[in-house]
Scaffold this motif. Sequence first.
Motif, PDB file in Angstrom:
ATOM      1  N   UNK A 195      50.167 -16.621  23.387  1.00 41.14           N
ATOM      2  CA  UNK A 195      50.176 -18.069  23.583  1.00 41.14           C
ATOM      3  C   UNK A 195      49.940 -18.450  25.036  1.00 41.14           C
ATOM      4  N   UNK A 196      50.567 -17.715  25.950  1.00 43.53           N
ATOM      5  CA  UNK A 196      50.375 -17.992  27.382  1.00 43.53           C
ATOM      6  C   UNK A 196      48.915 -17.776  27.762  1.00 43.53           C
ATOM      7  N   UNK A 197      48.306 -16.709  27.237  1.00 46.39           N
ATOM      8  CA  UNK A 197      46.893 -16.452  27.537  1.00 46.39           C
ATOM      9  C   UNK A 197      46.013 -17.583  27.030  1.00 46.39           C
ATOM     10  N   UNK A 198      46.324 -18.123  25.850  1.00 45.60           N
ATOM     11  CA  UNK A 198      45.537 -19.236  25.323  1.00 45.60           C
ATOM     12  C   UNK A 198      45.683 -20.477  26.190  1.00 45.60           C
ATOM     13  N   UNK A 199      46.907 -20.782  26.612  1.00 50.44           N
ATOM     14  CA  UNK A 199      47.128 -21.939  27.479  1.00 50.44           C
ATOM     15  C   UNK A 199      46.379 -21.763  28.796  1.00 50.44           C
ATOM     16  N   UNK A 200      46.450 -20.568  29.378  1.00 44.79           N
ATOM     17  CA  UNK A 200      45.732 -20.311  30.630  1.00 44.79           C
ATOM     18  C   UNK A 200      44.231 -20.500  30.443  1.00 44.79           C
ATOM     19  N   UNK A 201      43.694 -19.973  29.358  1.00 46.88           N
ATOM     20  CA  UNK A 201      42.250 -20.072  29.115  1.00 46.88           C
ATOM     21  C   UNK A 201      41.823 -21.509  28.870  1.00 46.88           C
ATOM     22  N   UNK A 202      42.619 -22.268  28.096  1.00 48.16           N
ATOM     23  CA  UNK A 202      42.255 -23.651  27.794  1.00 48.16           C
ATOM     24  C   UNK A 202      42.298 -24.518  29.052  1.00 48.16           C
ATOM     25  N   UNK A 203      43.324 -24.344  29.865  1.00 45.68           N
ATOM     26  CA  UNK A 203      43.428 -25.150  31.080  1.00 45.68           C
ATOM     27  C   UNK A 203      42.384 -24.727  32.118  1.00 45.68           C
ATOM     28  N   UNK A 204      42.047 -23.449  32.157  1.00 37.65           N
ATOM     29  CA  UNK A 204      40.997 -22.986  33.069  1.00 37.65           C
ATOM     30  C   UNK A 204      39.655 -23.613  32.689  1.00 37.65           C
ATOM     31  N   UNK A 205      39.359 -23.701  31.406  1.00 37.86           N
ATOM     32  CA  UNK A 205      38.123 -24.339  30.950  1.00 37.86           C
ATOM     33  C   UNK A 205      38.103 -25.795  31.399  1.00 37.86           C
ATOM     34  N   UNK A 206      39.234 -26.451  31.319  1.00 34.23           N
ATOM     35  CA  UNK A 206      39.313 -27.849  31.740  1.00 34.23           C
ATOM     36  C   UNK A 206      39.166 -27.972  33.250  1.00 34.23           C
ATOM     37  N   UNK A 207      39.730 -27.031  34.000  1.00 36.71           N
ATOM     38  CA  UNK A 207      39.585 -27.042  35.453  1.00 36.71           C
ATOM     39  C   UNK A 207      38.121 -26.916  35.858  1.00 36.71           C
ATOM     40  N   UNK A 208      37.372 -26.069  35.157  1.00 37.42           N
ATOM     41  CA  UNK A 208      35.981 -25.840  35.510  1.00 37.42           C
ATOM     42  C   UNK A 208      35.063 -26.961  35.050  1.00 37.42           C
ATOM     43  N   UNK A 242      42.597 -27.939  45.952  1.00 34.12           N
ATOM     44  CA  UNK A 242      42.640 -26.504  46.181  1.00 34.12           C
ATOM     45  C   UNK A 242      41.684 -25.835  45.200  1.00 34.12           C
ATOM     46  N   UNK A 243      41.016 -24.772  45.643  1.00 31.95           N
ATOM     47  CA  UNK A 243      40.065 -24.031  44.804  1.00 31.95           C
ATOM     48  C   UNK A 243      40.669 -22.660  44.524  1.00 31.95           C
ATOM     49  N   UNK A 244      41.115 -22.457  43.294  1.00 28.46           N
ATOM     50  CA  UNK A 244      41.775 -21.210  42.902  1.00 28.46           C
ATOM     51  C   UNK A 244      40.803 -20.317  42.130  1.00 28.46           C
ATOM     52  N   UNK A 245      40.944 -19.018  42.306  1.00 31.47           N
ATOM     53  CA  UNK A 245      40.236 -18.082  41.443  1.00 31.47           C
ATOM     54  C   UNK A 245      40.877 -18.114  40.065  1.00 31.47           C
ATOM     55  N   UNK A 246      40.232 -17.515  39.076  1.00 33.98           N
ATOM     56  CA  UNK A 246      40.796 -17.522  37.722  1.00 33.98           C
ATOM     57  C   UNK A 246      42.129 -16.789  37.683  1.00 33.98           C
ATOM     58  N   UNK A 247      42.243 -15.691  38.407  1.00 29.81           N
ATOM     59  CA  UNK A 247      43.508 -14.944  38.429  1.00 29.81           C
ATOM     60  C   UNK A 247      44.611 -15.764  39.092  1.00 29.81           C
ATOM     61  N   UNK A 248      44.292 -16.417  40.202  1.00 30.26           N
ATOM     62  CA  UNK A 248      45.290 -17.260  40.883  1.00 30.26           C
ATOM     63  C   UNK A 248      45.708 -18.434  40.002  1.00 30.26           C
ATOM     64  N   UNK A 249      44.746 -19.008  39.314  1.00 33.91           N
ATOM     65  CA  UNK A 249      45.025 -20.137  38.430  1.00 33.91           C
ATOM     66  C   UNK A 249      45.959 -19.711  37.296  1.00 33.91           C
ATOM     67  N   UNK A 250      45.658 -18.584  36.639  1.00 36.45           N
ATOM     68  CA  UNK A 250      46.490 -18.103  35.532  1.00 36.45           C
ATOM     69  C   UNK A 250      47.897 -17.786  36.001  1.00 36.45           C
TER      70      UNK A 250
END
Length: 319
Positions: free
Chosen positions: A297-310, A194-202
Amino acid sequence: MREEDVGTLLQVAEGAGAAGCVAFWAERQLEAFRLYRRVETGEPVAFSAWLRLAELDEEELRADPVVAMAWGHARATAPLRAGEHVGVGRLWVVPSYRGSSPVMEVMLGRVIGDCLRSERLAWSFIEMRHPNDAWVELLGRRFGMRDISERPGLGDDAYAVFVHDWRAVPARVWLNRLPVAGSAGGPGATATLVVLSQAEFADAVRKALRQLPRLDVLAASPLTRTRLVAERAGQSPATALGDLLRQAIDDLREDPRAVKFHRALSVTYLRGAPTQEVAAERLGLPFTTYRRHLAAGIERVCADLWHRELYGASAYRSG
């Protein structure tokens, strides 16, 4: 291709009604073009182009209907994310080499090679003039690429445009699906990602954190069908997602600035505090301070995992 070859290319493209498009892109991206010659005579027999497009202006959209079709399809279906690009492959051959000729195989092989080598390629589009049934079968059924063109019959301007989303079916998965030794499909075929946008991913990460103790619920998360989880071979998707979330929380301990965020996340999601009020009490923090640490903390987790997704696991760094 060199500057002095452009005139020959325009002559070949003229017969396909594409000379104007070719001249436009040759001026802007000459390095994207390749010239193919007969080994025996040096005679030019074909040209190809691999256009890399991250943004398009109105002039570019008006200049080339194939690029406009590709760009419109990408935007309407699954738009580009930060740092991604679209690749558009164009093939032109002299009339006597149309069909299943060796030069067509060489050109197609190069275009597919460009797809597999490209960094952060989201979509690829391959335009083919005068496609015969064999090539439509090869690109469509065997290679899993969809024809999105509306061909106007078999006239001089007939063409097909085949598309593939490399985020939904990455290169390794695509290669595994290729037919082998006459079989109907390659070994180890994997479900489309699945291809999620950053907002959908977060949003999915936030929900998954709340569901962390429940593997059965995590199994329904869209994150289980992302590149993030697909890279964790040998685990069930729900187990892999749970491990990734715990790892992302634990990684915050390595950053002195984020230790307080780690504590808020750990008490809330890893140690089973029944309510956020109880979590704040266990940490000895005012509720508003706890909520601020938790949100950060949630924002950091979202950002770190988004970087890994990309960028993949190899490029993953916390912080």
